[in-house]
Design an enzyme around this catalytic site. Sequence first.
Site, PDB file in Angstrom:
ATOM      1  CB  SER A  23      -0.959   0.045   1.429  1.00 26.85           C
ATOM      2  OG  SER A  23      -1.760  -0.958   1.163  1.00 26.85           O
ATOM      3  NE  ARG A  27      -2.584   4.593   0.673  1.00 21.81           N
ATOM      4  CZ  ARG A  27      -3.372   3.577   0.157  1.00 21.81           C
ATOM      5  NH1 ARG A  27      -2.506   2.568  -0.440  1.00 21.81           N
ATOM      6  NH2 ARG A  27      -4.522   3.294   0.398  1.00 21.81           N
ATOM      7  CG  ASP A 318      -5.221  -7.093   2.073  1.00 21.59           C
ATOM      8  OD1 ASP A 318      -6.643  -7.293   1.563  1.00 21.59           O
ATOM      9  OD2 ASP A 318      -4.546  -5.989   1.919  1.00 21.59           O
TER      10      ASP A 318
HETATM   11  C1  S3P Z   1      -5.629  -1.321  -0.074  1.00 21.79           C
HETATM   12  C2  S3P Z   1      -6.770  -1.396   0.663  1.00 21.79           C
HETATM   13  C3  S3P Z   1      -7.454  -2.609   0.834  1.00 21.79           C
HETATM   14  C4  S3P Z   1      -6.576  -3.924   0.767  1.00 21.79           C
HETATM   15  C5  S3P Z   1      -5.809  -3.907  -0.533  1.00 21.79           C
HETATM   16  C6  S3P Z   1      -4.949  -2.533  -0.363  1.00 21.79           C
HETATM   17  C7  S3P Z   1      -4.863  -0.268  -0.333  1.00 21.79           C
HETATM   18  O1  S3P Z   1      -8.559  -2.667  -0.026  1.00 21.79           O
HETATM   19  O2  S3P Z   1      -7.653  -5.088   0.822  1.00 21.79           O
HETATM   20  O3  S3P Z   1      -5.001  -5.220  -0.648  1.00 21.79           O
HETATM   21  O4  S3P Z   1      -3.812  -0.219  -0.663  1.00 21.79           O
HETATM   22  O5  S3P Z   1      -5.462   0.859  -0.071  1.00 21.79           O
HETATM   23  P1  S3P Z   1     -10.037  -1.698   0.344  1.00 21.79           P
HETATM   24  O6  S3P Z   1      -9.576  -0.304   0.380  1.00 21.79           O
HETATM   25  O7  S3P Z   1     -10.757  -2.045  -0.875  1.00 21.79           O
HETATM   26  O8  S3P Z   1     -10.519  -2.318   1.407  1.00 21.79           O
END
Ligand code: S3P
Length: 432
Positions: A23, A27, A318
């Site tokens: 994540s 970003r 996750d």
């Molecule tokens: C993520 C948010 C989550 C997660 C995904 C990565 C992110 O999904 O399941 O693997 O990087 O913002 P959601 O925001 O749809 O719950």
Amino acid sequence: MTSIALRAPQRLRGVIQVPGDKSISHRAVIFNAVAAGSAQVSNFLAGADCLATIACVRALGVDVQRAGTEVRITGAGLHGLCEPADVLDCGNSGTTLRLLAGLLAGRPLFAVLSGDASLRSRPQRRIVAPLRALGAWLDGRDDGDRAPLAVRGATLSGGRYALPVASAQVKSALLLAGLAGSGPLTLTGKIASRDHSERMLQAMGVDLRLSPEQISLHPPTDPQLPAPLTLRVPGDPSSASFWWVAAAIHPDAELTTAGVCLNPTRTGALEVLRAMGAAITISNERVEGSEPVGDVTVRSSQLRGASIGGELIPRLIDEIPVLAVAAACAEGDTVIRDAQELRAKETDRIATVAGGLAALGVAVEPTADGMAIAGRGPRLVGAELASHGDHRLAMAWAVAALVARGETRVHDPDAVTVSYPGFWETLAGLRA
Ligand code: S3P
């Protein structure tokens, strides 16, 4: 590789540097792409998902130089992105598609976002509806609910939006759209989800105010903002969770994952494993950039069943595939509820996790929003298991194989490259 055969090792020992957080890696590239200057990102996750983000951002005219896990991004500024010449291929990555849809919705250009069959099957109305409400033009199959998504950017208004799902991807898409808005944007509703975007925007000098009830973003007017953000990406707790469960369920194990992100919006799995009786020690706690980080050591443990639901779910969504393996190896029952979001992940993880556990000899009952798992103690039966092209399933089944009787075969193991390119090599090293 079409499949990999695994057997339970006698012991598991090791110190593991898990790859950079997925994540935060996404970003770091996307936010720095619109920064006013250059930034250096180290320990970037060079997995397929984040590489798709780099390719898309380059197609928007941003200079991104990568050597392994070192990435240099020369931001184009908030208004400097170029119209892409072709469809933006987001691969398997929901984060890439949703965050870029938000970024592009407020820019004067046309773009099409698409990806692999899994991504094209996932719901997008969750971003399309609020972005339309801010004045953006987006469309796609199924009245805008499925990719390919077409975006014709417009000047967006600010305003208020109540998030109906706890989704960091939706929240981040709206914050990216709000950056170029004509007025402040306020998000309310289900804002409690991973908060890396909020931390990063604040560190880049953007006026973003947080309370437990709302997030307010004031679009920057200073051309020096957002300021470029140089950072080291901490280790991914979602990747580390496979080793935490492996160590907890194996009878002779001690594994340390070093330098893992311990942001409280990401540590639900640690809390659940502790409640299940796992022997967990956290050491060397520190702050790196905008994120808390530490080393997590887990030893062989006798696990008991747990109840997993409510506010915990977004903090471990996750990790549910591997927590389900932990539950299968626990004494007593585990119930997972409030996790209907699992049906909208890379696969329908309620169906695919339940199917794999059943093959391992576990009594499991899928429900609309989770599953009930009857723990067997350490008595899984080796099986043929499909990853269904889902990285987290491939790794969860590898962890199950570490305690299963006989041989376990994981099909389509290369799926791990989405988030953990060196997973199989690390596993081989721990067994040696
Ligand atoms: C993520 C948010 C989550 C997660 C995904 C990565 C992110 O999904 O399941 O693997 O990087 O913002 P959601 O925001 O749809 O719950």
